[in-house]
Design an enzyme around this catalytic site. Structure first.
Site, short mmCIF file in Angstrom:
data_model
loop_
_atom_site.label_atom_id
_atom_site.label_comp_id
_atom_site.label_asym_id
_atom_site.label_seq_id
_atom_site.Cartn_x
_atom_site.Cartn_y
_atom_site.Cartn_z
N ASP A 245 -15.27 -1.15 8.71
CA ASP A 245 -16.08 -1.44 7.52
C ASP A 245 -17.17 -2.43 7.88
OD1 ASP A 245 -14.40 0.22 6.12
OD2 ASP A 245 -13.17 -1.41 5.30
N SER B 177 -6.52 -2.31 1.48
CA SER B 177 -6.75 -1.57 0.24
C SER B 177 -7.19 -2.46 -0.92
CB SER B 177 -5.49 -0.78 -0.16
OG SER B 177 -5.25 0.25 0.75
N GLU C 263 0.81 -1.21 0.00
CA GLU C 263 0.00 0.00 0.00
C GLU C 263 0.85 1.27 0.00
OE1 GLU C 263 -3.59 -0.33 2.62
OE2 GLU C 263 -2.59 -2.16 3.28
N ASN D 205 -9.59 -0.71 9.95
CA ASN D 205 -8.38 -0.06 9.44
C ASN D 205 -7.86 0.86 10.53
OD1 ASN D 205 -8.25 -0.56 6.26
ND2 ASN D 205 -10.38 -0.40 6.87
N GLU E 42 -14.03 -5.50 8.60
CA GLU E 42 -12.65 -5.32 9.04
C GLU E 42 -12.46 -3.95 9.67
OE1 GLU E 42 -9.75 -4.08 5.67
OE2 GLU E 42 -11.09 -5.53 4.74
N ARG F 172 -11.09 3.19 11.30
CA ARG F 172 -12.30 3.05 10.48
C ARG F 172 -12.75 1.60 10.51
NH1 ARG F 172 -10.70 3.37 5.12
NH2 ARG F 172 -11.58 1.31 4.73
N TYR G 177 -9.73 4.25 -5.08
CA TYR G 177 -8.65 5.23 -5.19
C TYR G 177 -8.57 5.96 -6.53
CZ TYR G 177 -7.11 2.87 -0.98
OH TYR G 177 -7.05 2.34 0.27
N GLY H 174 -6.81 5.63 5.05
CA GLY H 174 -6.33 6.55 4.04
C GLY H 174 -6.77 7.98 4.32
#
Length: 305
Positions: free
Chosen positions: A243, A137, A7, A258, A256, A241, A203, A262
């Site tokens: 999800d 990602s 990443e 994070n 999951e 974060r 992205y 990002g």
């Protein structure tokens, strides 16, 4: 920022944005590319605290290795500590913790090197997702609707040394919830133009829709509550974060966490923060501000300059 994980490019983009925001707030901040360079900077006495925007593992700073290093050296840093970072980098072990805590997550199978993917998929039931247990990602993610679609995932598995997660596909909407301290930010419903939210949609594409808040009323309260509970159950603090998907039959399903999300132009925590009036510069400041109180003690340091 940067580093050597899969990443790296996303991290460089995030890092540039964070650096600009911190400097705009008057912070004496410098870019450091990767963990070895950071060690050298610390050795020469040039680091008061670390804003960690490395992503991923194996040279990314999201897997507990960097966190352990910084704690050993007594350097404050942003984001979750060693336990939360290491655990959530491993999707399989995170799901095991959630299940033990009574939190909802899709059925899954652990795929070790050499295991039969076809047999595992039949046991779980199609459709499934196959992904590395310790990447982010959407790196190495395969959407498998039927047995005939397994070939790319099998080929990937043959060349991949780590464990794979095979997870029942959730039939429903996709959401994410940013966490800032003890607060779950408004949820975001993600509506990609394509069939699913892959790397391109995350992205590159400009046609992905982000609806914030993603839900209304009690449903919005529920998803924020589940996300915050999942974050804490995984040993996470600071910011991150979570999800989540909403299955048409089973309801909310955790996917999951994070721990260094990002911070690019397409990223979701800044979008959610903006919805409640927290601009990008202010968001970066509030994340940095969390380093003022050391996670290893009850002492308060001087505020970041």
């Amino acid at each position: 920022m940067g580093g050597t994980s899969a990443e790296r490019e996303v991290s460089l983009d995030s890092g540039r944005n964070v650096l600009e925001a911190l400097r705009a707030r008057g912070v004496d901040a410098d870019a450091v590319d990767g963990i070895p360079a950071l060690i050298e900077a610390i050795r020469h006495g040039g680091v008061d605290r670390v804003f960690n925007i490395l992503h991923g593992n194996k040279g990314g700073g999201e897997d507990g290795v960097l966190q352990g290093l910084l704690e050993a050296l007594g350097v404050p840093y942003t984001g979750p500590g060693v336990l939360g970072s290491a655990l959530t980098m491993d999707k399989i072990r995170t799901k095991q913790v959630w299940i033990a805590a009574g939190l909802p997550t899709p059925r899954f199978a652990r795929i070790a090197k050499g295991d039969d993917l076809a047999a595992a998929a039949k046991a779980l039931g199609f459709p499934v997702f196959v992904k590395p247990s310790s990447e982010g990602s959407s790196v190495g993610v395969f959407r498998v609707l039927q047995e005939a679609d397994l070939a790319p995932a099998i080929a990937f598995a043959q060349g991949y040394d780590g464990e794979l997660l095979m997870e029942q596909m959730v039939q429903g909407d996709e959401y994410t919830v940013g966490i800032l301290g003890e607060t779950a930010l408004p949820s975001i419903r993600i509506v990609p133009a394509g069939e699913w939210y892959d790397y391109h949609a995350k992205y590159i594409a400009d046609d992905t829709q982000y609806l914030c808040p993603g839900m209304d009323g009690d449903a919005e309260d529920e998803i924020r509550g589940v996300a915050l509970a999942a974050f804490k159950a995984a040993g996470c603090t600071g910011w991150g974060r979570v999800d989540v998907m909403r299955d048409r039959v089973r309801g909310l399903q955790l996917i999951e966490v994070n721990t260094a999300p990002g911070m690019t132009s397409h990223s979701l925590v800044p979008k959610a923060a903006g919805h409640v009036g927290i601009g990008f510069e202010e968001l970066c400041w509030r994340i940095l501000e969390q380093t003022v109180r050391s996670p290893l003690s009850n002492t308060t340091e001087a505020a970041p300059k």
